[in-house]
Motif scaffolding. Structure first.
Motif, PDB file in Angstrom:
ATOM      1  N   HIS A 216       0.825  -1.211   0.000  1.00  0.00           N
ATOM      2  CA  HIS A 216       0.000   0.000   0.000  1.00  0.00           C
ATOM      3  C   HIS A 216       0.858   1.260   0.000  1.00  0.00           C
ATOM      4  CE1 HIS A 216      -3.680  -2.299   1.813  1.00  0.00           C
ATOM      5  NE2 HIS A 216      -3.525  -2.494   0.515  1.00  0.00           N
ATOM      6  N   TYR A 217       2.143   1.086  -0.173  1.00  0.00           N
ATOM      7  CA  TYR A 217       3.028   2.260  -0.161  1.00  0.00           C
ATOM      8  C   TYR A 217       3.195   2.814  -1.574  1.00  0.00           C
ATOM      9  CZ  TYR A 217       7.141   5.202   0.226  1.00  0.00           C
ATOM     10  OH  TYR A 217       8.001   6.267   0.148  1.00  0.00           O
ATOM     11  N   CYS A 218       2.816   4.058  -1.717  1.00  0.00           N
ATOM     12  CA  CYS A 218       2.987   4.746  -2.995  1.00  0.00           C
ATOM     13  C   CYS A 218       3.319   6.195  -2.674  1.00  0.00           C
ATOM     14  CB  CYS A 218       1.700   4.678  -3.823  1.00  0.00           C
ATOM     15  SG  CYS A 218       0.309   5.530  -3.049  1.00  0.00           S
ATOM     16  N   LEU A 219       3.657   6.935  -3.715  1.00  0.00           N
ATOM     17  CA  LEU A 219       3.871   8.373  -3.556  1.00  0.00           C
ATOM     18  C   LEU A 219       3.003   9.113  -4.558  1.00  0.00           C
ATOM     19  CD1 LEU A 219       7.715   8.352  -3.007  1.00  0.00           C
ATOM     20  CD2 LEU A 219       5.977   9.092  -1.349  1.00  0.00           C
ATOM     21  N   PRO A 220       2.300  10.154  -4.157  1.00  0.00           N
ATOM     22  CA  PRO A 220       2.177  10.628  -2.799  1.00  0.00           C
ATOM     23  C   PRO A 220       1.582   9.555  -1.879  1.00  0.00           C
ATOM     24  CG  PRO A 220       0.681  11.825  -4.283  1.00  0.00           C
ATOM     25  CD  PRO A 220       1.487  10.926  -5.113  1.00  0.00           C
ATOM     26  N   VAL A 221       2.154   9.540  -0.656  1.00  0.00           N
ATOM     27  CA  VAL A 221       1.757   8.545   0.333  1.00  0.00           C
ATOM     28  C   VAL A 221       0.265   8.721   0.665  1.00  0.00           C
ATOM     29  CG1 VAL A 221       2.314   9.967   2.378  1.00  0.00           C
ATOM     30  CG2 VAL A 221       2.634   7.484   2.476  1.00  0.00           C
ATOM     31  N   LEU A 222      -0.390   7.613   1.038  1.00  0.00           N
ATOM     32  CA  LEU A 222      -1.801   7.692   1.447  1.00  0.00           C
ATOM     33  C   LEU A 222      -1.931   8.634   2.641  1.00  0.00           C
ATOM     34  CD1 LEU A 222      -2.567   3.856   1.321  1.00  0.00           C
ATOM     35  CD2 LEU A 222      -3.265   5.577  -0.372  1.00  0.00           C
ATOM     36  N   LYS A 223      -3.020   9.369   2.661  1.00  0.00           N
ATOM     37  CA  LYS A 223      -3.232  10.358   3.734  1.00  0.00           C
ATOM     38  C   LYS A 223      -4.354   9.893   4.661  1.00  0.00           C
ATOM     39  CE  LYS A 223      -0.324  13.234   1.677  1.00  0.00           C
ATOM     40  NZ  LYS A 223      -0.018  12.573   0.409  1.00  0.00           N
ATOM     41  N   ARG A 224      -4.667  10.721   5.678  1.00  0.00           N
ATOM     42  CA  ARG A 224      -5.719  10.350   6.626  1.00  0.00           C
ATOM     43  C   ARG A 224      -7.084  10.335   5.928  1.00  0.00           C
ATOM     44  NH1 ARG A 224      -5.933  12.547  11.579  1.00  0.00           N
ATOM     45  NH2 ARG A 224      -3.829  13.353  11.729  1.00  0.00           N
ATOM     46  N   SER A 225      -8.087   9.728   6.598  1.00  0.00           N
ATOM     47  CA  SER A 225      -9.340   9.419   5.904  1.00  0.00           C
ATOM     48  C   SER A 225     -10.095  10.668   5.451  1.00  0.00           C
ATOM     49  CB  SER A 225     -10.221   8.524   6.763  1.00  0.00           C
ATOM     50  OG  SER A 225     -10.740   9.268   7.834  1.00  0.00           O
ATOM     51  N   ALA A 226      -9.921  11.799   6.131  1.00  0.00           N
ATOM     52  CA  ALA A 226     -10.616  13.019   5.682  1.00  0.00           C
ATOM     53  C   ALA A 226     -10.145  13.408   4.276  1.00  0.00           C
ATOM     54  CB  ALA A 226     -10.354  14.165   6.658  1.00  0.00           C
ATOM     55  N   HIS A 227      -8.883  13.157   3.992  1.00  0.00           N
ATOM     56  CA  HIS A 227      -8.371  13.458   2.645  1.00  0.00           C
ATOM     57  C   HIS A 227      -8.931  12.454   1.637  1.00  0.00           C
ATOM     58  CE1 HIS A 227      -5.660  16.597   3.954  1.00  0.00           C
ATOM     59  NE2 HIS A 227      -5.264  15.818   4.954  1.00  0.00           N
ATOM     60  N   GLN A 228      -8.977  11.182   2.036  1.00  0.00           N
ATOM     61  CA  GLN A 228      -9.564  10.165   1.153  1.00  0.00           C
ATOM     62  C   GLN A 228     -10.994  10.573   0.778  1.00  0.00           C
ATOM     63  OE1 GLN A 228     -10.232   6.401   3.075  1.00  0.00           O
ATOM     64  NE2 GLN A 228     -10.791   5.354   1.176  1.00  0.00           N
ATOM     65  N   THR A 229     -11.756  11.014   1.772  1.00  0.00           N
ATOM     66  CA  THR A 229     -13.140  11.443   1.511  1.00  0.00           C
ATOM     67  C   THR A 229     -13.169  12.599   0.517  1.00  0.00           C
ATOM     68  OG1 THR A 229     -13.713  10.763   3.733  1.00  0.00           O
ATOM     69  CG2 THR A 229     -15.248  12.276   2.655  1.00  0.00           C
ATOM     70  N   ALA A 230     -12.241  13.527   0.666  1.00  0.00           N
ATOM     71  CA  ALA A 230     -12.200  14.678  -0.255  1.00  0.00           C
ATOM     72  C   ALA A 230     -11.869  14.229  -1.683  1.00  0.00           C
ATOM     73  CB  ALA A 230     -11.168  15.697   0.220  1.00  0.00           C
ATOM     74  N   ILE A 231     -11.030  13.210  -1.810  1.00  0.00           N
ATOM     75  CA  ILE A 231     -10.680  12.708  -3.156  1.00  0.00           C
ATOM     76  C   ILE A 231     -11.882  11.993  -3.760  1.00  0.00           C
ATOM     77  CG2 ILE A 231      -9.089  11.212  -4.461  1.00  0.00           C
ATOM     78  CD1 ILE A 231      -7.798  13.759  -3.171  1.00  0.00           C
ATOM     79  N   VAL A 232     -12.579  11.215  -2.947  1.00  0.00           N
ATOM     80  CA  VAL A 232     -13.808  10.544  -3.445  1.00  0.00           C
ATOM     81  C   VAL A 232     -14.814  11.614  -3.875  1.00  0.00           C
ATOM     82  CG1 VAL A 232     -15.769   9.065  -2.802  1.00  0.00           C
ATOM     83  CG2 VAL A 232     -13.450   8.433  -2.090  1.00  0.00           C
ATOM     84  N   ASP A 233     -14.991  12.627  -3.046  1.00  0.00           N
ATOM     85  CA  ASP A 233     -15.939  13.705  -3.395  1.00  0.00           C
ATOM     86  C   ASP A 233     -15.554  14.359  -4.721  1.00  0.00           C
ATOM     87  OD1 ASP A 233     -17.317  13.204  -1.093  1.00  0.00           O
ATOM     88  OD2 ASP A 233     -16.552  14.955   0.014  1.00  0.00           O
ATOM     89  N   ALA A 234     -14.254  14.569  -4.921  1.00  0.00           N
ATOM     90  CA  ALA A 234     -13.796  15.194  -6.178  1.00  0.00           C
ATOM     91  C   ALA A 234     -14.142  14.301  -7.367  1.00  0.00           C
ATOM     92  CB  ALA A 234     -12.286  15.443  -6.116  1.00  0.00           C
ATOM     93  N   ALA A 235     -13.859  13.005  -7.227  1.00  0.00           N
ATOM     94  CA  ALA A 235     -14.147  12.079  -8.341  1.00  0.00           C
ATOM     95  C   ALA A 235     -15.637  12.028  -8.653  1.00  0.00           C
ATOM     96  CB  ALA A 235     -13.630  10.684  -7.995  1.00  0.00           C
TER      97      ALA A 235
END
Ligand code: DOR
Ligand code: ZN
Length: 344
Positions: A216-235
């Motif tokens: 699960h390691y990639c760059l940019p590194v995975l962030k906390r879940s609030a950021h994940q939610t923001a990325i889902v919202d963007a998509a």
């Protein structure tokens, strides 16, 4: 009755294919789902010239059989790009843009940019020639916390690039933070972003669930879940500024499971199904086609693909591992079962 979804064949706007044995094996995983893919230039010997990009393109095409898959090439941003070379990019049918890596930011980026002042005249020419600039938007400064490197890049560089070169088309690659999503949404129409399956499906807890999870390691590194939610919202926002780019990046299992494991997640095996999973789970499967097959093409001024793919709602088991020559590669969601299946 089985649920089905027929959509325009998608494009992967950010892909690593590598070379040699790896290229030979991985390219068909992408070709079976995607009509086109934008191929990253960060080979061990980076693709810095039009001649090298054309040669690499021919190499890729040797391995796609009679598939209609069309690789779109990028050059690796470097100080030697002059107006003659940039005119060749502008006039090329298969070279789509120039990828900028800050030096040391990720895999094979040691030859990247260390002083942005030198880039500005090249940005100016790219703006004039309307050549897209694809950026890995993270600072590589080891004194900046790894979870803040994207945000710092926006504040320190990207805001200014957009301000000084407002007509330069910039693709903010693999956004991973709410600040990135917000910047893209609020900036002018020349700014867009790719979104990976891992930044939609995972957050930093998935890097450390029950132990360290190197796959699960990639760059940019995975962030906390609030950021994940923001990325889902963007998509799911329906904004044409956000589109599919897997950043699928194969690395051999033993190089990921090591004392210094390398960054990169291999998603190409089941990429469109993984994106379908996200849209489906968010009751937005009807929004998948624009995100996967239309918005990216429009931003890059490419025609929308005329062929279609069919996705069927039935369980898809993702294998634990795949053999690539003498190496094993662990795909994203290895061993898991998801809901959508690409119909052959
Ligand atoms: O995780 C990543 N892997 N991020 C990148 O930016 C590069 C990629 C690779 O080439 O392995
Ligand atoms: Zn990448």
């Amino acid at each position: 009755m089985t649920e089905e979804l027929i959509i325009t064949k998608p494009d992967d706007m950010h892909l690593h294919l590598r070379e040699g044995e790896t290229l030979k094996h991985v390219v068909m995983h992408t070709a079976k789902q995607f009509a086109r893919a934008i191929v990253m230039p960060n080979l061990e010997n980076p693709v810095t010239t039009v001649t090298m990009a054309n040669r690499y393109c021919q190499e890729i095409k040797k391995h796609i059989g009679d598939s209609l898959f069309n690789p779109l090439m990028t050059l690796y941003f470097n100080d030697s790009l002059d107006s003659d070379e940039l005119k060749k990019v502008r006039d090329s049918d298969n070279i789509i843009g120039i990828k900028l890596y800050p030096a040391g930011v990720t895999t094979n980026s040691k030859d990247g940019v260390s002083d942005f002042k030198n880039c500005l005249p090249i940005f100016k020419m790219m703006e004039e020639f309307d050549i897209p600039l694809l950026i890995h938007c993270e600072v590589s400064d080891k004194n900046v916390d790894i979870f803040d490197r994207e945000k710092v890049f926006i504040d320190k560089y990207l805001i200014n690039f957009h301000k000084y070169f407002p007509s330069l088309r910039i693709i903010f690659e693999h956004i991973s933070t709410k600040e990135a999503a917000q910047f893209v949404l609020e900036s002018g129409p020349t700014i867009a972003a790719t979104i990976t399956p891992q930044h939609l499906l995972l957050n930093r807890n998935d890097l450390f669930s029950g132990g360290i999870r190197p796959h699960h390691y990639c760059l940019p590194v995975l962030k906390r879940s609030a950021h994940q939610t923001a990325i889902v919202d963007a998509a799911l926002s329906g904004s044409p500024k956000f589109f599919l780019g897997t950043d699928s990046a194969p690395h051999p299992k033993n190089q990921k499971e090591s004392s210094c494991g390398c960054a990169g997640i291999y998603s190409a095996l089941s990429a469109i199904e993984l994106y379908a999973e996200v849209f489906y789970k968010n009751n937005a499967i009807n929004l998948l086609e624009n995100f996967s097959s239309k918005y990216g093409a429009s931003f890059y001024n490419l025609p929308i693909n005329s062929s279609k793919i069919k996705l069927v709602k039935k369980p898809l088991h993702i294998p634990e591992s795949i053999q690539i020559g003498k190496d094993q590669i662990i795909p994203l969601f290895a061993g898991k079962t998801i809901n959508w299946h690409l119909s052959s």
